[in-house]
Design an enzyme around this catalytic site. Structure first.
Site, PDB file in Angstrom:
ATOM      1  N   GLU A  30      47.481 -55.861  21.493  1.00  0.00           N
ATOM      2  CA  GLU A  30      47.444 -57.308  21.184  1.00  0.00           C
ATOM      3  C   GLU A  30      48.125 -58.145  22.270  1.00  0.00           C
ATOM      4  O   GLU A  30      49.020 -58.943  21.991  1.00  0.00           O
ATOM      5  CB  GLU A  30      48.086 -57.570  19.812  1.00  0.00           C
ATOM      6  CG  GLU A  30      47.300 -56.958  18.676  1.00  0.00           C
ATOM      7  CD  GLU A  30      47.752 -57.384  17.272  1.00  0.00           C
ATOM      8  OE1 GLU A  30      48.828 -57.996  17.132  1.00  0.00           O
ATOM      9  OE2 GLU A  30      47.017 -57.105  16.315  1.00  0.00           O
ATOM     10  N   GLU A  72      42.587 -51.852  14.467  1.00  0.00           N
ATOM     11  CA  GLU A  72      43.506 -52.227  13.380  1.00  0.00           C
ATOM     12  C   GLU A  72      42.686 -53.029  12.382  1.00  0.00           C
ATOM     13  O   GLU A  72      42.133 -54.082  12.738  1.00  0.00           O
ATOM     14  CB  GLU A  72      44.671 -53.081  13.879  1.00  0.00           C
ATOM     15  CG  GLU A  72      45.738 -52.295  14.601  1.00  0.00           C
ATOM     16  CD  GLU A  72      46.991 -53.113  14.904  1.00  0.00           C
ATOM     17  OE1 GLU A  72      47.337 -53.989  14.097  1.00  0.00           O
ATOM     18  OE2 GLU A  72      47.580 -52.866  15.965  1.00  0.00           O
TER      19      GLU A  72
END
Ligand code: AHR
Length: 503
Positions: free
Chosen positions: A173, A292
């Site tokens: 991320e 995710e």
């Protein structure tokens, strides 16, 4: 009763399903590792301190790949801290989660645990506080045979054979402002490209996942993918997508419709990959890694209190969402979306696996139990391997707070190697059952051999250690014909079809 129909044809296929879409994720966060998969001293711990009761449930889920060690954690992590004699490993502040990491459980332990869980390792490198040098050293440590500094160190630390880790994440991320040393798309694209270059020079057989957006709604979405892929397209193999669902408005119809946005997310990222491919006149098609995904919101408030009262603590009960029945439907819908997008989504990691936003929960010194979401994940992993068929579904549609044209029935169909076909179906109608008729004539004569359904009258019903079986699939009576498959209101269904002689 409401009616719906599906047409399946053996010649209309989406793609072979990559079994890695049924993967999961363990981060050094909360009680995922400590008192989750690892609890020396527990009466069911094995000689390495791995909880055997947890391992058994992980094996039941049949998880082909597990992403590790983060997550946000990885952006401040020194992998070298996690190898070598345990007594000399340093304790460090984990700035991602405000806790203390002792490194008692590290790379060798995870590789051993994954082997016992029958899973491959997907290892993330730190492109936050660190960069290409530490990443190429990690590949040398893990995958080089021997005769060099890092590979010899692995051997000295007890692993003669290389770990042979095939799948690596280039950070986590990196678009997120919360990420340690987050980057602009250009900065990330450059560092991802150079890191990928070095890692593949060490071991050309590895596959690499570049960080896409941390959510579909983040402001930089789209621009992030295009700009960073412009820099690293030729050197990476997958781009990641992360998606967490919530029902903050307590509006089940809208909540169950929100997986439509996942389809949109997947199609848009695929389109951006293909735009970069076109611009570069590349022959390579980039695939997607939904590495995710889950429901995550129940624990948000509780976590604020835990953070406030336990600065730099250990084994804190963070992100311990207690999942209810409607969350299981949402998870089923996500799995259906992944199967229907099997031509582009090749990796999926349910975030996470144990205790932290997880299907499996443990109590320190106590038992283990399955949350509601365990069941759709287990069924999809068991029966969702083979060819994803292109279903033509005709059903009613509804409008919810944020979504138009929501199909009441969402469905994926998988043809297994043995010729059987499994339908995964969610009936989003909260009040009415739907009678499904299935036209599958091109397969020859087929009949339903089993129909398992997950349903509860209370959308908020949960499983706990004391009552672990409140929400569990039940076997329904096998319908007499393919035209009369009854899908209970608000239900996840696994319907198996076979040729008569196979049944
Ligand atoms: O899975 C929990 C966290 O969610 C991960 O650490 C991070 O990557 C994401 O924001």
């Amino acid at each position: 009763m409401k009616k719906a129909s599906v047409i399946l044809d053996k010649d209309y296929t989406i793609s072979e399903i990559d079994q890695r879409i049924y993967g999961s994720f363990i981060e050094h966060l909360g009680r995922a590792v400590y008192t989750g998969i690892y609890e020396p001293g527990h009466r069911l711990a094995d000689e390495q301190g791995f909880r055997k009761d947890v391992l058994e449930m992980v094996r039941e889920l049949n998880v082909p790949v597990v992403r590790y060690p983060g997550g946000n954690f990885v952006s401040g992590f020194n992998w070298e801290d996690s190898v070598g004699p345990v007594e000399s490993r340093p304790a460090r502040l984990d700035l991602a989660w405000g806790t203390t990491e002792t490194n008692e459980f590290g790379l060798h332990e995870f590789v051993d645990w994954a082997k016992k869980a029958n899973a491959q390792v997907m290892y993330a490198v730190n492109l936050g506080t660190r960069g290409p040098d530490c990443a190429r050293n990690a590949v040398e440590y893990a995958n080089h045979k021997g005769g060099t500094y890092w590979s010899n160190l692995r051997i000295k630390n007890g692993a003669k054979e290389p770990f042979d880790i095939k799948l690596w994440c280039l950070g986590n991320e990196m678009d997120g402002p919360w990420q340690m040393c987050g980057k602009t798309a250009y900065e990330y694209g450059r560092v991802a490209n150079e890191t990928a270059k070095l890692m593949k020079l060490v071991d050309p057989s590895i596959e690499l996942v570049a960080c896409g957006s941390s959510s579909y709604r983040i402001k930089t979405f789209g621009e992030w993918e295009y700009t960073m892929l412009n820099e690293c397209y030729d050197r990476v193999d997958y781009v990641s997508l992360h998606r967490y669902f919530k029902n903050k408005e307590n509006d089940a119809e809208d909540y169950l419709a929100s997986t439509l946005e996942l389809d949109e997310f997947i199609h848009t990222v695929a389109a951006i990959c293909d735009a970069v491919k076109g611009k570069k006149h590349s022959k390579k098609t980039l695939q997607l890694s939904l590495d995710e995904w889950n429901v995550w919101y129940h624990s948000n408030e509780q976590d604020q209190e835990i953070f406030r009262d336990n600065a730099w603590g250990r084994k804190l009960p963070l992100l311990e969402d207690v999942y209810n029945f409607e969350d299981a439907l949402l998870v089923g819908l996500t799995l259906i979306s992944m199967i229907r997008n099997a031509d582009r989504v090749k990796i999926g990691c349910l975030a996470q696996l144990v205790n932290v936003i997880a299907p499996i929960m443990t109590r320190e010194g106590g038992g283990v139990w399955a949350q509601t979401i365990f069941y759709p994940v287990m069924a999809a992993s068991k029966y969702g391997r083979g060819i994803s068929l292109l279903p033509k579904v005709i059903c009613d549609r509804y409008t919810s707070r944020n979504f138009d044209d929501v199909p009441v029935i969402d469905l994926a169909a998988v043809q297994a190697e043995d010729g059987s076909v499994t339908l995964f179906v969610v009936n989003r109608d909260l009040k009415d059952a739907v009678e499904l008729s299935c036209d599958i004539r091109s397969f020859g004569e087929m009949r339903v051999v089993s129909h398992a359904a997950l349903h509860h009258d209370d959308m908020k019903a949960v499983n706990t250690e004391a009552h672990p079986d409140t929400v569990k699939p039940v076997e329904l009576a096998v319908p007499k014909s393919l035209d009369s498959i009854v899908l209970p209101a608000a239900s996840w269904n696994v319907i198996r079809l076979m040729k008569p002689m196979e049944g």
